[in-house]
Design an enzyme around this catalytic site. Structure first.
Site, PDB file in Angstrom:
ATOM      1  N   TYR A  58    -102.495  35.714  33.011  1.00 13.88           N
ATOM      2  CA  TYR A  58    -103.571  35.968  33.960  1.00 13.88           C
ATOM      3  C   TYR A  58    -103.678  37.464  34.197  1.00 13.88           C
ATOM      4  O   TYR A  58    -102.835  38.081  34.836  1.00 13.88           O
ATOM      5  CB  TYR A  58    -103.323  35.256  35.288  1.00 13.88           C
ATOM      6  CG  TYR A  58    -103.243  33.743  35.193  1.00 13.88           C
ATOM      7  CD1 TYR A  58    -103.810  33.053  34.131  1.00 13.88           C
ATOM      8  CD2 TYR A  58    -102.583  33.000  36.167  1.00 13.88           C
ATOM      9  CE1 TYR A  58    -103.730  31.675  34.046  1.00 13.88           C
ATOM     10  CE2 TYR A  58    -102.505  31.620  36.095  1.00 13.88           C
ATOM     11  CZ  TYR A  58    -103.075  30.963  35.027  1.00 13.88           C
ATOM     12  OH  TYR A  58    -102.983  29.597  34.949  1.00 13.88           O
ATOM     13  N   HIS A 124     -96.884  27.155  29.035  1.00 11.02           N
ATOM     14  CA  HIS A 124     -98.331  27.079  29.244  1.00 11.02           C
ATOM     15  C   HIS A 124     -99.009  26.201  28.200  1.00 11.02           C
ATOM     16  O   HIS A 124     -99.912  25.426  28.515  1.00 11.02           O
ATOM     17  CB  HIS A 124     -98.923  28.496  29.208  1.00 11.02           C
ATOM     18  CG  HIS A 124    -100.065  28.689  30.134  1.00 11.02           C
ATOM     19  ND1 HIS A 124    -100.390  29.894  30.680  1.00 11.02           N
ATOM     20  CD2 HIS A 124    -100.987  27.823  30.628  1.00 11.02           C
ATOM     21  CE1 HIS A 124    -101.449  29.776  31.456  1.00 11.02           C
ATOM     22  NE2 HIS A 124    -101.833  28.521  31.442  1.00 11.02           N
ATOM     23  N   PRO A 219    -107.903  21.021  41.605  1.00 10.26           N
ATOM     24  CA  PRO A 219    -108.208  19.854  42.446  1.00 10.26           C
ATOM     25  C   PRO A 219    -109.543  19.959  43.173  1.00 10.26           C
ATOM     26  O   PRO A 219    -110.020  18.961  43.721  1.00 10.26           O
ATOM     27  CB  PRO A 219    -107.044  19.843  43.442  1.00 10.26           C
ATOM     28  CG  PRO A 219    -106.656  21.284  43.561  1.00 10.26           C
ATOM     29  CD  PRO A 219    -106.813  21.833  42.159  1.00 10.26           C
ATOM     30  N   LEU A 220    -110.132  21.150  43.172  1.00  8.95           N
ATOM     31  CA  LEU A 220    -111.452  21.333  43.782  1.00  8.95           C
ATOM     32  C   LEU A 220    -112.550  21.478  42.728  1.00  8.95           C
ATOM     33  O   LEU A 220    -113.647  21.949  43.019  1.00  8.95           O
ATOM     34  CB  LEU A 220    -111.442  22.551  44.711  1.00  8.95           C
ATOM     35  CG  LEU A 220    -110.479  22.437  45.900  1.00  8.95           C
ATOM     36  CD1 LEU A 220    -110.491  23.721  46.735  1.00  8.95           C
ATOM     37  CD2 LEU A 220    -110.832  21.240  46.772  1.00  8.95           C
ATOM     38  N   GLY A 221    -112.240  21.061  41.498  1.00 13.04           N
ATOM     39  CA  GLY A 221    -113.276  21.088  40.458  1.00 13.04           C
ATOM     40  C   GLY A 221    -113.841  22.465  40.213  1.00 13.04           C
ATOM     41  O   GLY A 221    -115.069  22.622  40.131  1.00 13.04           O
ATOM     42  N   GLY A 223    -114.244  24.794  42.143  1.00  9.54           N
ATOM     43  CA  GLY A 223    -115.090  25.191  43.262  1.00  9.54           C
ATOM     44  C   GLY A 223    -116.240  24.245  43.552  1.00  9.54           C
ATOM     45  O   GLY A 223    -116.809  24.281  44.652  1.00  9.54           O
ATOM     46  N   PHE A 224    -116.581  23.372  42.621  1.00  3.42           N
ATOM     47  CA  PHE A 224    -117.748  22.512  42.825  1.00  3.42           C
ATOM     48  C   PHE A 224    -117.548  21.566  44.001  1.00  3.42           C
ATOM     49  O   PHE A 224    -118.485  21.322  44.789  1.00  3.42           O
ATOM     50  CB  PHE A 224    -118.047  21.698  41.558  1.00  3.42           C
ATOM     51  CG  PHE A 224    -119.265  20.825  41.686  1.00  3.42           C
ATOM     52  CD1 PHE A 224    -120.529  21.364  41.526  1.00  3.42           C
ATOM     53  CD2 PHE A 224    -119.157  19.486  42.008  1.00  3.42           C
ATOM     54  CE1 PHE A 224    -121.669  20.574  41.665  1.00  3.42           C
ATOM     55  CE2 PHE A 224    -120.279  18.687  42.152  1.00  3.42           C
ATOM     56  CZ  PHE A 224    -121.539  19.233  41.980  1.00  3.42           C
TER      57      PHE A 224
END
Length: 331
Positions: A58, A124, A219-221, A223-224
């Site tokens: 990253y 990874h 887990p929040l897609g 941001g969607f």
């Protein structure tokens, strides 16, 4: 604050972790702010989040350097998880599971993170050119040397071979079985959310049956599922969502009923948000599941941490199960 245990190593972490990738990788570079990200990490720790998940790729490297500035002051408050095994080139990313490289990568991560020990060291990606037994053996040596406390395998991005009928995580489970013969796998990290529940078919049950923890990535897609993204709003070219089949204007509009359903449930709980409902759903899937939402501002890290206190009813979970399946432009 609720705690959860990760795998055979019996490592305790907060119920909701923090994915640090968006602070310096894969999302709009123009919106990256080092000082804001530092505040976000401190806020997460202040609110009971202990698991900080990063990787050497990253940035590359800059995400670990950023966390190192926090860990220099607050190492005792954090559970540090990082990853190795991917090399970033100018236009490509390649896997490297050679034992010598893995050991050098660990030493470099320790320096950047300003710590003597990595709590969870994750592979990874499996290198197709190197037997996983060789890579995992080198990682086990890092545990014996005291540089690492436990080992995990990242299956983010796993896909089955549709032509042969293989399921999404078949290959990951085969790798896990081989790795377990060398050294215990403490946890697996893979995508799991309301709009990507595929890991529940076989991977989460495998982890539960083998006493292996599960870190729920995205887990929040992306941001969607927060309900804060506007269909057709567009993304900067360097944002991974600009090329994602679920983030075209058409598909974002088509998938709005999923967000509407999460909002409807959130209204039943004082102060709750769609994002918190999505995280609470993830927590409800199995005792060993720890969602690791990505965030880069204090507002979101505080909100995500508070989701650990939200308990959805059986009726809420049944309602989420009846939401329409996600659509993407590749469907």
């Amino acid at each position: 604050m609720e705690r959860r245990t990760i795998g055979a190593a019996a490592l305790e972490v907060g119920a909701v972790g923090l994915g640090c990738m968006p602070m310096s990788w894969a999302y709009s570079a123009s919106r990256q702010d080092g000082e804001q990200s530092l505040r976000a990490v401190h806020t997460a720790l202040d609110h009971g989040t202990t698991l900080l998940d990063t990787a050497d790729m990253y940035g590359p490297f800059t995400n670990e350097l950023l966390l190192g500035r926090v860990l220099k002051e607050r190492r005792g408050d954090a559970f540090v998880a990082t990853k190795c095994g991917l090399l970033v080139g100018e236009q490509h990313i390649v896997a490297n599971g050679r034992p010598g490289y893995v050991k050098r990568a660990c030493d470099a991560s320790l320096r950047r993170l300003q710590t003597d020990t990595i709590d969870l060291y994750q592979l990874h990606r499996v290198d197709p050119e190197v037997p996983i037994e060789e890579t995992w053996g080198a990682m086990a040596e890092l545990v014996a040397a005291g540089k690492v406390r436990a080992l995990g395998l990242s299956a983010v991005g796993a896909r089955g071979n549709r032509r042969t009928g293989a399921r999404m995580h078949d290959e990951t489970i085969r790798h896990l079985g081989r790795a377990q013969q060398v050294f215990p796998v403490s946890c697996v990290q893979a995508e799991l959310s309301v709009w990507s529940p595929e890991a529940l078919d076989e991977l989460v049950p495998w982890c539960t049956g083998h006493g292996v923890g599960f870190l729920a990535a995205m887990p929040l897609g992306n941001g969607f599922l927060t309900g804060t993204l506007t269909p057709g709003g567009g993304f900067e070219p360097d944002d991974l969502r600009a090329r994602h089949p679920r983030f075209t204007a058409e598909m974002m509009a088509a998938n709005q009923p999923i967000v509407a359903g999460l909002r409807r449930i959130a209204q039943r709980y004082e102060g709750a948000t769609a994002a918190q409902v999505a995280l609470a759903w993830t927590l409800a899937q199995a005792p060993g599941v720890v969602p690791v939402p990505g965030a880069k501002s204090s507002r979101w890290t505080a909100e995500n941490a508070a989701a650990a206190a939200l308990r959805l009813s059986d009726a809420d979970l049944a309602e989420i199960a009846e939401l329409p399946p996600v659509r993407g432009s590749w469907d």
